[in-house]
Every structure is written in structure tokens, then in C-alpha cells.
Write an enzyme that holds these catalytic residues in place. Structure first.
Site, short mmCIF file in Angstrom:
data_model
loop_
_atom_site.label_atom_id
_atom_site.label_comp_id
_atom_site.label_asym_id
_atom_site.label_seq_id
_atom_site.Cartn_x
_atom_site.Cartn_y
_atom_site.Cartn_z
N ARG A 233 0.86 -1.18 0.00
CA ARG A 233 0.00 0.00 0.00
C ARG A 233 0.90 1.24 0.00
NH1 ARG A 233 -3.34 -2.81 -1.57
NH2 ARG A 233 -5.49 -3.15 -0.84
N GLU A 262 -2.81 7.98 -5.13
CA GLU A 262 -2.83 7.40 -6.47
C GLU A 262 -3.73 8.17 -7.44
OE1 GLU A 262 -3.54 3.23 -5.84
OE2 GLU A 262 -1.54 2.97 -4.94
N HIS A 289 -0.49 0.43 -9.66
CA HIS A 289 -1.17 -0.46 -8.72
C HIS A 289 -1.76 -1.68 -9.45
CE1 HIS A 289 -3.37 -0.50 -4.58
NE2 HIS A 289 -3.07 -1.73 -4.98
#
Length: 318
Positions: A233, A262, A289
Site C-alpha cells: 500500500r 494514487e 497499482h
């Protein structure tokens, strides 16, 4: 448990197999990937279960409205958007599916590591633009290096398995695990981990304990650190710390599949500054991601979730 009439709300995009799998397990799926969080709040009381990915915060406000909810199924590994203590207090089960994308994560980490060590991304770009620089793209070998895996869960173990054939040393630290189950992995204490890790691969969930755990002070405790890989994360690792260690020559590179924020087109001025430093550094590799996001894992996550619902006694297979 009679589950013939149990309704399952699916609020995120899933592999098309999910509805058939749930029907075969005795559920009534309601696949609504375009639903908004507000709409979920309005109708959640109608459902016995919910399958989520990342759209929704399963917080106290929503859970209090979910008067018939028996389980929350997370399509993936991370549960940082789920209020697990409150979920437990209300007697609602939580299932997730780290088994579904662990191989994808393991392969992605190895791919980023090798790409950085052998300058594959940079060399590819230079040759395509007419630059033939062999010496400037001389690589490094993984053989003989010490890879430190911080967090030995499904993802950390998958990376360790995929490192087996590279003739490197693999050490692991996990505060909550006393043993490792692979012969070529050494379980070490934190002091040893700080002392001997050269390549750091981070595999911890985002919790109050791990949020920005890897700040500059923490990273400076590593004595021989040369490369950081984060596929867990974004908020466990301070990007400003990575940039600082790249700038002073401590790190030769970083591979980041996740970022603090993000939403890269909506960064604060401070976030934009740190992002630009990373983006302009040829020794930094970024991906959006997607470490666990393969065509195979997309379907496998469904299989894992439904099998766990059956195993937990939450489904009645027809």
C-alpha cells in the site's frame, strides 16, 4: 444455514464469472458495478452479503445501515477500507482473497527488480530513440544479493518462492509470524533485518501501525539498503524519504507499484513535487497499482471468494 434467498450486492467490476459462481453456490447475485457509494447506503439493508473491491468504505455508518448483512467479501487482499473491529462486533464475517493474486504480485515484484538491475526500461527507451549505450546500461546481478522481505504473508511468501532460482539470499521479518515454511528463506529478527537487507520488498497491510512506517528515520536504520520495492500500500512508505535516499546515493533505485496518493492528476503541490522527482529519476520504476492485477488473477479471485463462502458455511451449493 438456508441461503437460498440470500442476496449478494456486488459493487465493483469483477470477472464475468462471478454471477454464475455465486448462483451455483446458492446465492442471488446483484451485479451493479456502476452503483455509487450513496446508492449503496440507500439499499444495503436489502442484502445478506456484499462483495467489494476498492470503491466503498465499509465504515460504521454503512454497517449500521446493513441490518441484514452476514458477510463482507473483499475481492483482493487488502482490507484497509473495512472497519474490521466494528464488523466483528456486529458479528459480520469478513473474507478476502490474497490467494487469488499472490502469484501475480510475486511475478510483478521480480519483474520490476530485474528491470531495474538490468536497466531494461531505460535501455529499451534509449535504443528506440537511436541511442546505443552499452556501458551506460551495464547491469547488476541478483545472484549473491540479500533480499529482505518485510511481511511474510501470502504476498511476501510468493515473492520468496519466486526468488528460489536466483541464487540470492532471502531473509524475512514478520512481527506476527514465528516461522517461515520455505527452506531457502531465513527468518530473522528486526535488528538482523536492518543490518543485512540490501533489497527491501515491502508486504504489509495498511493499518494504524504501518501507516508511513517506512519514513526517513526508519529507512536510515538499514545499514546496507540499496533498492526498495513496494507493492503493498502506498501509505506505508513516505515518498519524500525515498527521494532523499536516492538523492544522497544511499539507494540505487526504487520500484513502486503503489503511491501515497494514487489520484496522480489531483496531487497537492507537495505531493506533486515528490512525484515529479520520482517520475524524472531514471532509476525509479512506477506502475499503476497493477501488481496483483492480471487476467488470471481477475478470475481466480472469484474462485477463491466463492470457495471461502462455501467453506465458512455461508453458502449452500446447489
Amino acid at each position: 444455514m438456508n441461503t437460498a434467498s440470500q442476496k449478494i450486492l456486488i459493487v465493483d467490476l469483477m470477472h464475468q464469472s462471478i454471477s454464475k459462481m455465486l448462483e451455483d453456490a446458492g446465492f442471488i447475485p446483484d451485479y451493479r458495478p456502476d452503483i455509487t457509494p450513496q446508492e449503496v447506503h440507500e439499499i444495503i439493508a436489502e442484502y445478506d452479503g456484499i462483495i467489494v473491491r476498492s470503491k466503498l468504505e465499509m465504515n460504521k455508518e454503512l454497517l449500521d445501515k446493513a441490518v441484514n448483512l452476514k458477510f463482507v467479501a473483499r475481492a483482493g487482499a487488502g482490507i484497509d477500507k473495512v472497519d474490521y473491529p466494528y464488523l466483528t462486533e456486529k458479528g459480520i464475517k469478513l473474507v478476502n482473497a490474497p490467494e487469488g493474486n499472490r502469484d501475480a504480485v510475486g511475478e510483478h515484484v521480480i519483474g520490476m527488480l530485474l528491470s531495474l538491475f538490468h536497466n531494461l526500461n531505460r535501455g529499451n527507451r534509449e535504443v528506440k530513440h537511436g541511442k546505443w549505450d552499452r556501458e551506460g546500461n551495464r547491469g547488476m546481478e541478483l545472484r549473491g544479493k540479500t533480499v529482505g522481505i518485510f511481511g511474510y504473508g501470502f504476498m511476501g511468501r510468493s515473492v520468496a518462492r519466486k526468488l528460489q532460482g536466483f541464487d540470492c539470499r532471502v531473509i524475512a521479518y514478520d512481527k506476527y509470524k514465528s516461522e517461515v515454511d520455505l527452506d531457502w528463506v531465513e527468518k530473522v529478527d528486526l535488528d538482523t533485518f536492518f543490518e543485512e537487507t540490501e533489497i527491501l520488498s515491502i508486504h504489509v497491510p495498511l493499518t494504524s501501525e504501518t501507516k508511513f512506517l517506512f519514513d526517513l528515520d526508519y529507512l536510515k536504520r538499514f545499514k546496507n539498503l540499496r533498492l526498495i520495492i513496494n507493492s503493498s500500500r502506498g501509505e506505508v512508505l513516505k515518498l519524500s524519504a525515498v527521494n532523499a535516499l536516492l538523492a544522497d546515493g544511499t539507494l540505487i533505485g526504487a520500484a513502486l507499484d503503489v503511491l501515497e496518493n494514487e489520484k496522480i492528476n489531483k496531487l497537492s503541490p507537495e505531493e506533486q513535487l515528490e512525484f515529479d522527482k520520482l517520475a524524472n529519476n531514471l532509476q525509479v520504476m512506477l506502475s499503476p497499482h497493477v501488481a496483483g492485477w492480471t487476467f488470471e488473477s481477475y478470475e481466480r479471485i472469484n474462485e477463491v471468494l466463492v470457495s471461502k463462502l462455501v467453506k465458512e458455511g455461508l453458502a449452500q451449493v446447489r
